[in-house]
Design a protein around this motif. Structure first.
Motif, PDB file in Angstrom:
ATOM      1  N   ILE A 229      -4.203  46.003  47.778  1.00 52.89           N
ATOM      2  CA  ILE A 229      -3.539  44.954  46.736  1.00 52.89           C
ATOM      3  C   ILE A 229      -2.041  44.763  47.022  1.00 52.89           C
ATOM      4  CG2 ILE A 229      -2.767  45.102  44.592  1.00 52.89           C
ATOM      5  CD1 ILE A 229      -5.319  47.460  44.492  1.00 52.89           C
ATOM      6  N   SER A 230      -1.634  43.746  47.096  1.00 48.64           N
ATOM      7  CA  SER A 230      -0.625  43.535  46.853  1.00 48.64           C
ATOM      8  C   SER A 230      -0.026  42.404  45.543  1.00 48.64           C
ATOM      9  CB  SER A 230      -0.349  42.042  48.489  1.00 48.64           C
ATOM     10  OG  SER A 230      -0.858  43.143  49.962  1.00 48.64           O
ATOM     11  N   VAL A 231       0.875  42.887  45.074  1.00 49.92           N
ATOM     12  CA  VAL A 231       1.516  42.244  44.524  1.00 49.92           C
ATOM     13  C   VAL A 231       2.841  41.325  44.396  1.00 49.92           C
ATOM     14  CG1 VAL A 231       2.543  42.676  42.074  1.00 49.92           C
ATOM     15  CG2 VAL A 231       0.461  43.964  42.703  1.00 49.92           C
TER      16      VAL A 231
ATOM     17  N   GLU B 220       5.506  39.496  42.409  1.00 55.10           N
ATOM     18  CA  GLU B 220       6.173  38.476  40.752  1.00 55.10           C
ATOM     19  C   GLU B 220       7.212  37.587  41.163  1.00 55.10           C
ATOM     20  OE1 GLU B 220       8.896  41.649  37.515  1.00 55.10           O
ATOM     21  OE2 GLU B 220       7.439  42.039  39.627  1.00 55.10           O
TER      22      GLU B 220
ATOM     23  N   PHE C 222       7.693  41.179  46.278  1.00 54.72           N
ATOM     24  CA  PHE C 222       6.749  41.265  47.356  1.00 54.72           C
ATOM     25  C   PHE C 222       6.715  42.809  46.888  1.00 54.72           C
ATOM     26  CE2 PHE C 222       3.840  43.346  50.896  1.00 54.72           C
ATOM     27  CZ  PHE C 222       3.213  41.809  50.443  1.00 54.72           C
ATOM     28  N   GLU C 223       5.371  43.731  46.424  1.00 54.26           N
ATOM     29  CA  GLU C 223       5.092  45.370  46.170  1.00 54.26           C
ATOM     30  C   GLU C 223       3.925  45.544  46.830  1.00 54.26           C
ATOM     31  OE1 GLU C 223       4.899  48.510  42.649  1.00 54.26           O
ATOM     32  OE2 GLU C 223       5.754  46.343  42.464  1.00 54.26           O
ATOM     33  N   GLN C 224       3.679  46.132  47.845  1.00 47.88           N
ATOM     34  CA  GLN C 224       2.090  46.606  48.425  1.00 47.88           C
ATOM     35  C   GLN C 224       1.828  47.682  47.727  1.00 47.88           C
ATOM     36  OE1 GLN C 224       1.158  44.656  50.844  1.00 47.88           O
ATOM     37  NE2 GLN C 224      -1.276  46.317  51.057  1.00 47.88           N
ATOM     38  N   LYS C 225       0.936  47.430  46.986  1.00 46.42           N
ATOM     39  CA  LYS C 225      -0.160  48.519  45.924  1.00 46.42           C
ATOM     40  C   LYS C 225      -1.029  49.205  47.032  1.00 46.42           C
ATOM     41  CE  LYS C 225       1.901  47.955  41.688  1.00 46.42           C
ATOM     42  NZ  LYS C 225       1.847  47.716  40.739  1.00 46.42           N
TER      43      LYS C 225
END
Length: 89
Positions: A72-74, A76, A65-68
Motif C-alpha cells: 500500500i502506497s498513499v 496525499e 508520499f507514504e509507504q504503508k
C-alpha cells in the motif's frame, strides 16, 4: 516523569538541543529517501495542470508520499485554493 521534566525544566543544555535538531534532520532524510524518484516531477506536473485553471502560489501545493506496508502506497495532495475573486489569471 520525563513529560513533567520537559515542562518544568528551565534552559536546555546545548548538547540536548543539538541532539534534538540532529534527530529531526535524520528523520527528514529518512523520509526523503523513501520517496519515489519521480515525486518532484509529479508535483511540478500537477502544479502546471492546476495553474491552467486557477492561479496559485507553488508553495500552496503540498505532495506527500507514504509507504504503508509492502503493498500500500498513499499519495496525499493538499492544495490551498485562493478566494473566489482571486482565481483569475
Amino acid at each position: 516523569m520525563a513529560l513533567l521534566d520537559f515542562f518544568l525544566s528551565g534552559k536546555k543544555s546545548t548538547a540536548s538541543v543539538a541532539k534534538e535538531r540532529l534527530q529531526i534532520i535524520v528523520a527528514e532524510r529518512r523520509r526523503s529517501d523513501s520517496e519515489p524518484h519521480y515525486l518532484p516531477d509529479l508535483k511540478r506536473d500537477i502544479l502546471a495542470v492546476i495553474c491552467k485553471y486557477i492561479k496559485i502560489d507553488p508553495d500552496m501545493l503540498h505532495v506527500q508520499f507514504e509507504q504503508k506496508g509492502d503493498d500500500i502506497s498513499v499519495l496525499e495532495l493538499n492544495v490551498t485554493l485562493p478566494d473566489a475573486d482571486d482565481h483569475t489569471k
